[in-house]
Each structure stands twice: as C-alpha cells, then as structure tokens.
Design a protein around this motif. Structure first.
Motif, PDB file in Angstrom:
ATOM      1  N   VAL A 147       0.842  -1.199   0.000  1.00 59.65           N
ATOM      2  CA  VAL A 147       0.000   0.000   0.000  1.00 59.65           C
ATOM      3  C   VAL A 147       0.877   1.248   0.000  1.00 59.65           C
ATOM      4  CG1 VAL A 147      -1.719   1.316   1.309  1.00 59.65           C
ATOM      5  CG2 VAL A 147      -1.930  -1.168   1.124  1.00 59.65           C
ATOM      6  N   ARG A 148       1.931   1.243   0.803  1.00 61.57           N
ATOM      7  CA  ARG A 148       2.871   2.372   0.793  1.00 61.57           C
ATOM      8  C   ARG A 148       3.437   2.601  -0.608  1.00 61.57           C
ATOM      9  NH1 ARG A 148       5.018   4.288   5.572  1.00 61.57           N
ATOM     10  NH2 ARG A 148       4.629   3.095   7.474  1.00 61.57           N
ATOM     11  N   ARG A 149       3.827   1.519  -1.240  1.00 56.41           N
ATOM     12  CA  ARG A 149       4.420   1.622  -2.576  1.00 56.41           C
ATOM     13  C   ARG A 149       3.401   2.160  -3.586  1.00 56.41           C
ATOM     14  NH1 ARG A 149       6.164  -3.266  -2.989  1.00 56.41           N
ATOM     15  NH2 ARG A 149       8.229  -2.833  -2.135  1.00 56.41           N
ATOM     16  N   ALA A 150       2.137   1.781  -3.406  1.00 57.53           N
ATOM     17  CA  ALA A 150       1.102   2.280  -4.307  1.00 57.53           C
ATOM     18  C   ALA A 150       0.906   3.787  -4.140  1.00 57.53           C
ATOM     19  CB  ALA A 150      -0.217   1.557  -4.040  1.00 57.53           C
ATOM     20  N   ILE A 151       0.959   4.250  -2.885  1.00 54.01           N
ATOM     21  CA  ILE A 151       0.806   5.687  -2.633  1.00 54.01           C
ATOM     22  C   ILE A 151       2.041   6.449  -3.087  1.00 54.01           C
ATOM     23  CG2 ILE A 151       0.592   7.424  -0.807  1.00 54.01           C
ATOM     24  CD1 ILE A 151      -1.070   5.390   0.773  1.00 54.01           C
ATOM     25  N   MET A 152       3.204   5.908  -2.803  1.00 61.85           N
ATOM     26  CA  MET A 152       4.472   6.588  -3.122  1.00 61.85           C
ATOM     27  C   MET A 152       5.361   5.657  -3.940  1.00 61.85           C
ATOM     28  SD  MET A 152       5.410   8.532   0.456  1.00 61.85           S
ATOM     29  CE  MET A 152       5.725   6.993   1.314  1.00 61.85           C
TER      30      MET A 152
ATOM     31  N   MET B 148      -5.400  -1.758  -7.803  1.00 68.37           N
ATOM     32  CA  MET B 148      -6.353  -0.728  -8.231  1.00 68.37           C
ATOM     33  C   MET B 148      -5.632   0.574  -8.548  1.00 68.37           C
ATOM     34  SD  MET B 148      -9.924  -0.967  -6.125  1.00 68.37           S
ATOM     35  CE  MET B 148      -9.249  -1.079  -4.476  1.00 68.37           C
ATOM     36  N   VAL B 149      -4.714   0.972  -7.681  1.00 68.67           N
ATOM     37  CA  VAL B 149      -3.972   2.215  -7.911  1.00 68.67           C
ATOM     38  C   VAL B 149      -3.115   2.091  -9.159  1.00 68.67           C
ATOM     39  CG1 VAL B 149      -2.242   3.790  -6.973  1.00 68.67           C
ATOM     40  CG2 VAL B 149      -3.996   2.832  -5.465  1.00 68.67           C
ATOM     41  N   SER B 150      -2.467   0.941  -9.319  1.00 65.54           N
ATOM     42  CA  SER B 150      -1.637   0.709 -10.503  1.00 65.54           C
ATOM     43  C   SER B 150      -2.458   0.762 -11.782  1.00 65.54           C
ATOM     44  CB  SER B 150      -0.926  -0.637 -10.382  1.00 65.54           C
ATOM     45  OG  SER B 150      -0.165  -0.918 -11.532  1.00 65.54           O
TER      46      SER B 150
ATOM     47  N   ALA C  97      -9.088   6.064  -5.999  1.00 66.75           N
ATOM     48  CA  ALA C  97      -8.273   4.977  -5.466  1.00 66.75           C
ATOM     49  C   ALA C  97      -7.282   5.494  -4.422  1.00 66.75           C
ATOM     50  CB  ALA C  97      -7.533   4.271  -6.599  1.00 66.75           C
ATOM     51  N   LEU C  98      -6.654   6.648  -4.704  1.00 68.35           N
ATOM     52  CA  LEU C  98      -5.714   7.221  -3.739  1.00 68.35           C
ATOM     53  C   LEU C  98      -6.437   7.754  -2.508  1.00 68.35           C
ATOM     54  CD1 LEU C  98      -3.213   9.071  -6.113  1.00 68.35           C
ATOM     55  CD2 LEU C  98      -2.716   7.106  -4.647  1.00 68.35           C
ATOM     56  N   GLN C  99      -7.657   8.247  -2.697  1.00 70.88           N
ATOM     57  CA  GLN C  99      -8.455   8.665  -1.544  1.00 70.88           C
ATOM     58  C   GLN C  99      -8.727   7.466  -0.637  1.00 70.88           C
ATOM     59  OE1 GLN C  99     -12.495   9.804  -2.382  1.00 70.88           O
ATOM     60  NE2 GLN C  99     -12.705  11.032  -0.524  1.00 70.88           N
ATOM     61  N   LEU C 100      -9.077   6.343  -1.238  1.00 65.38           N
ATOM     62  CA  LEU C 100      -9.300   5.125  -0.462  1.00 65.38           C
ATOM     63  C   LEU C 100      -8.021   4.693   0.251  1.00 65.38           C
ATOM     64  CD1 LEU C 100     -11.058   2.733   0.386  1.00 65.38           C
ATOM     65  CD2 LEU C 100     -10.532   1.649  -1.831  1.00 65.38           C
ATOM     66  N   ALA C 101      -6.891   4.789  -0.432  1.00 66.43           N
ATOM     67  CA  ALA C 101      -5.613   4.451   0.186  1.00 66.43           C
ATOM     68  C   ALA C 101      -5.332   5.364   1.379  1.00 66.43           C
ATOM     69  CB  ALA C 101      -4.482   4.556  -0.840  1.00 66.43           C
TER      70      ALA C 101
ATOM     71  N   ASP D 272       0.362  10.816   8.424  1.00 64.72           N
ATOM     72  CA  ASP D 272       1.229  11.572   7.512  1.00 64.72           C
ATOM     73  C   ASP D 272       1.264  10.915   6.134  1.00 64.72           C
ATOM     74  OD1 ASP D 272       1.853  13.541   9.345  1.00 64.72           O
ATOM     75  OD2 ASP D 272       3.612  12.489  10.101  1.00 64.72           O
ATOM     76  N   LEU D 273       1.322   9.589   6.106  1.00 58.42           N
ATOM     77  CA  LEU D 273       1.260   8.879   4.826  1.00 58.42           C
ATOM     78  C   LEU D 273      -0.094   9.126   4.167  1.00 58.42           C
ATOM     79  CD1 LEU D 273       2.424   6.815   2.793  1.00 58.42           C
ATOM     80  CD2 LEU D 273       1.368   5.022   4.178  1.00 58.42           C
ATOM     81  N   ALA D 274      -1.149   9.158   4.965  1.00 63.10           N
ATOM     82  CA  ALA D 274      -2.482   9.419   4.424  1.00 63.10           C
ATOM     83  C   ALA D 274      -2.528  10.773   3.733  1.00 63.10           C
ATOM     84  CB  ALA D 274      -3.521   9.363   5.536  1.00 63.10           C
ATOM     85  N   LEU D 275      -1.938  11.796   4.346  1.00 65.44           N
ATOM     86  CA  LEU D 275      -1.961  13.135   3.754  1.00 65.44           C
ATOM     87  C   LEU D 275      -1.182  13.175   2.447  1.00 65.44           C
ATOM     88  CD1 LEU D 275      -1.621  15.397   6.918  1.00 65.44           C
ATOM     89  CD2 LEU D 275      -3.640  15.061   5.485  1.00 65.44           C
ATOM     90  N   ILE D 276      -0.090  12.411   2.361  1.00 65.93           N
ATOM     91  CA  ILE D 276       0.654  12.340   1.097  1.00 65.93           C
ATOM     92  C   ILE D 276      -0.241  11.757   0.010  1.00 65.93           C
ATOM     93  CG2 ILE D 276       2.565  11.197  -0.093  1.00 65.93           C
ATOM     94  CD1 ILE D 276       4.130  11.369   2.550  1.00 65.93           C
ATOM     95  N   GLY D 277      -0.920  10.640   0.340  1.00 63.19           N
ATOM     96  CA  GLY D 277      -1.809  10.026  -0.633  1.00 63.19           C
ATOM     97  C   GLY D 277      -2.949  10.938  -1.028  1.00 63.19           C
ATOM     98  N   LEU D 278      -3.515  11.656  -0.061  1.00 61.32           N
ATOM     99  CA  LEU D 278      -4.640  12.538  -0.355  1.00 61.32           C
ATOM    100  C   LEU D 278      -4.207  13.753  -1.174  1.00 61.32           C
ATOM    101  CD1 LEU D 278      -6.442  12.312   3.094  1.00 61.32           C
ATOM    102  CD2 LEU D 278      -7.202  11.315   0.922  1.00 61.32           C
ATOM    103  N   GLU D 279      -3.016  14.277  -0.919  1.00 61.03           N
ATOM    104  CA  GLU D 279      -2.512  15.376  -1.751  1.00 61.03           C
ATOM    105  C   GLU D 279      -2.348  14.927  -3.203  1.00 61.03           C
ATOM    106  OE1 GLU D 279       1.058  16.721   0.075  1.00 61.03           O
ATOM    107  OE2 GLU D 279       0.025  17.684   1.766  1.00 61.03           O
ATOM    108  N   ARG D 280      -1.868  13.708  -3.401  1.00 64.35           N
ATOM    109  CA  ARG D 280      -1.735  13.187  -4.761  1.00 64.35           C
ATOM    110  C   ARG D 280      -3.104  12.903  -5.379  1.00 64.35           C
ATOM    111  NH1 ARG D 280       3.916   9.640  -4.449  1.00 64.35           N
ATOM    112  NH2 ARG D 280       5.081  11.331  -3.454  1.00 64.35           N
TER     113      ARG D 280
END
Length: 403
Positions: free
Chosen positions: A85-90, A136-138, A162-166, A177-185
């Motif tokens: 999941v981390r890799r999918a977000i970043m 899904m993100v991929s 998908a990133l919102q769900l992540a 903090d990881l959530a905010l990175i994903g949500l910004e993207r």
C-alpha cells in the motif's frame, strides 16, 4: 477500564496540545492528581466519564485516547501487505511512466473495483481492501496514460478515488502523515479529471485526517471553504453535489464541536439536516458508492455522536429513538450509531440499556465490535459494576473481558 498504554498516550496527546498537567486538569475538570498518576502509570484505569472528559479537554476523539482499533489482523501494521500500500501511494523514484492501457483493459470494470473497495472499507473489511488496493492504484495510473482525452480524464478520476481510499486505509492504520501524502496526490489527480466534485470529496478526507491529528482549526477551515465552493459553483442542485456539500458541513460541525464550540456545531448540523431532506428529490448520480455519505439518516447519526461525545447523553438517546435508517446508510455508520447509543446509556448509568445496544451491535457487526477499543472499554466499564445486568457475561466473554 484497564489500558496499559493509556498513560503513555495521554502524556503524548497532552504534549502535542502544548498543555501542562494543570492546564489539562482545568480544561477537562479532571483532578491533576488523576492525570499525574495515569501518566506515571501508577494508575492504569479510568472510567468512561473520566476518559470522555480528558478527550474533550485534549480536543480529540475518545478512540484516539483509548488507541484506535486495529484495522487489520495482527502483524500486518507494517507487514508486506501494507508495504504494498505504501508503494502504491508513493512509487519508487525513477519508476517508468505508465504505458497506455491494452485492449483488455476496462475502465468501467476498474471503477466497479474501486466502488467495491469503498463498500468493503465501510464494512470494516480492511484486509480485503488492502489485498486489492495496490493493483487498483496501478491500474488507475495506467488509465491516465490513455491516448483518448476523455478516457484519460476518467482515468485521473479513478486514480483520485483509489488514492483517496488508500488515504483512508492509512488513517485506519494510524499512518496519518502517509495518508496526507496520498490525499494530496489524489487532489492533484482530481484536478486533472473531469469530475467537478472529486476535489471537494478528497478535501473532506483531508479534513478528517487533520481531525485525527488534532488540527481542528485547519480541519474546520478547509471543510467550510470547500463547502462554500460547492455551493458557489451551483453544484448543490444535484443529489451528488448536495451530498458532497453536506458531508463537508458535517465535518465542519465535528471540528467545531471538538474545539468546544458546541453551539456552532449544533447550528451547522441543523442546517445540514434541513438540506439533507432535499437529497431524495434531486437528480441522482450514477453510483452512490463513489460519492460522500449524506442523507437524513447520516446527519441524525452524526448528531447522536456529537451529543454523546460532548456530554449530552439524554439528547443523544432522544435523537436516536425511533430512527429509521435509509437503505444507503453504510454499515460503518450503522455500527457507530449502536455504539454511541451504548455510550449514552452507560453515561446515564443505564447498564441494561447499554447491554441491549451492544447486543444489537454484536448481531450487526461482530468482527468490527471485537476489534473496537471503545466497545471493549464500555463492556469493561459495565463489567466492573457490582450488579451486572443480564446478557453482559456473554458480551464480556466474546470480547475477552470476563474474568
């Protein structure tokens, strides 16, 4: 209740709020001696009213003080599944740009997978979500490489959802903090999509994450700003647009309440409840699973939650009495309602009423209840009573609280 980490968590939250023990005691109306004993771990227990008061004084949810329930099975918090999941977000640096989707790729199929992911999330099936989320993100990133501009915009919309769900999953894992990175993207993807509501929906997720971090002023500000944008741009004339506006308004009310401005919170919720009656009368969207939760039922559930959290248990039970939930109310909202009703009965020393609500909760969502720290805390509180009501032993054994 007993909680080995309570003192450590209390000290950390107090320091994050820049409060001395004496200042927290004054804000929460809890003895400074109790706070000192908890933080020094000379005292390992506190009853629910004390925990409510401390959480209110700190401006956090009670579950934040108790420790959030585990979102996945033991050992997965930083295990291989969450690494994916981390890799999918970043994605890693210098990863090749996505190639255009092949002939077997189905954008409607991808949207259905994402919608199903949200359904699983609301049902607290976090293990299932984490299994499918990286793919899904991929796939959504692949969709953004489509040579067709319409499909590309739809691909960015899928990537945003998908990133919102992540981001939501990351919050449930305690990784805000990881959530905010994903949500910004996700917001960036929304800006490149053709969905005029998506950015505001994701902003609401950011506001929720800020609440979890104790950034209540920031959460209130962005929720009100996004809600105003939705209204100013004329989107509240459709059911989907009104749902997004309503969810943002409820989020703002929650932030106001946690900032001890219960009067403002009540006014915002009253406005939301009035507007929620229009949802069913407006042109409907295509898939409610992909839009913010907002209906007369959800507003009433949130009003119950705020009332019980901020010391108005009688009001909470009056709001919940005879409530009829709409068919599109997610399981997570239904279960929260039952838990809040149990909390209200507990605060009023009505152990029998609390047990009845908890028994309903067990029938509706046994797995969710088993992992929720607040459900365990309520049962522990009831278990300590000298006269235990009928049905409590079964609940205590189910949650591992019984002696």
């Amino acid at each position: 209740m007993a909680n080995d980490d309570l003192g450590r968590t209390l000290r950390r939250l107090r320091r994050l709020a820049s409060l001395t023990q004496e200042e927290l005691a004054e804000r929460s109306d809890v003895s400074v001696d109790v706070i000192r004993q908890l933080e020094q771990r000379r005292k390992h227990s506190a009853r629910l009213p004390t925990l409510h008061a401390l959480a209110n004084g700190l401006g956090v949810e009670l579950t934040t003080l108790l420790g959030d329930p585990p979102a996945v099975s033991a050992g997965e918090n930083d295990g291989p599944r969450f690494v994916a999941v981390r890799r999918a977000i970043m994605p890693a640096l210098w990863v090749a740009e996505p190639k255009a989707p092949g002939p077997d790729f189905s954008l409607p199929g991808l949207r259905e997978q994402i919608a199903e992911g949200w359904t699983q999330y609301h049902a607290a099936e976090f293990d299932s979500v984490m299994k499918t989320l990286p793919d899904m993100v991929s796939d959504a990133r692949t969709a953004t490489a489509s040579p067709d501009s319409t499909d590309q915009a739809a691909g960015f919309a899928a990537l945003g959802k998908a990133l919102q769900l992540a981001g939501h999953v990351a919050v449930r894992m305690g990784k805000t903090d990881l959530a905010l990175i994903g949500l910004e993207r996700a917001i960036d993807a929304a800006g490149r999509s053709s969905d005029p509501l998506l950015r505001a929906m994701i902003v609401n997720s950011v506001a929720w994450t800020y609440q979890r971090q104790g950034r209540l002023g920031d959460a209130l500000s962005i929720a009100l700003h996004a809600a105003a944008d939705i209204k100013d741009n004329g989107h509240t004339g459709t059911a989907d647009g009104l749902k997004v506006w309503g969810a943002l308004t409820m989020s703002a009310a929650t932030s106001a309440a946690r900032s001890n401005d219960y009067e403002r919170a009540t006014a915002l919720m009253a406005h939301a409840e009035k507007e929620a009656a229009r949802v069913a009368k407006l042109p409907q969207g295509s898939d409610s699973r992909m839009v913010s939760v907002f209906s007369p039922s959800s507003v009433r559930i949130e009003r119950v939650r705020l009332a019980v959290q901020y010391g108005h248990p009688e009001e909470a039970l009056a709001l919940a009495k005879g409530m009829r939930l709409s068919k599109d109310t997610p399981p997570s909202w239904r279960t929260w309602l039952l838990l809040d009703v149990a909390r209200a009965h507990t605060d009023l020393a009505d152990a029998t009423g609390a047990v009845k609500a908890l028994e309903s909760l067990r029938r509706a969502a046994p797995t969710w209840m088993q992992h929720h720290t607040l459900a365990v805390a309520i049962v522990r509180d009831l278990w300590s009573l000298p006269n235990r009501p009928p049905g409590l032993r079964s609940l205590a054994e189910f949650l591992g609280v019984a002696e």
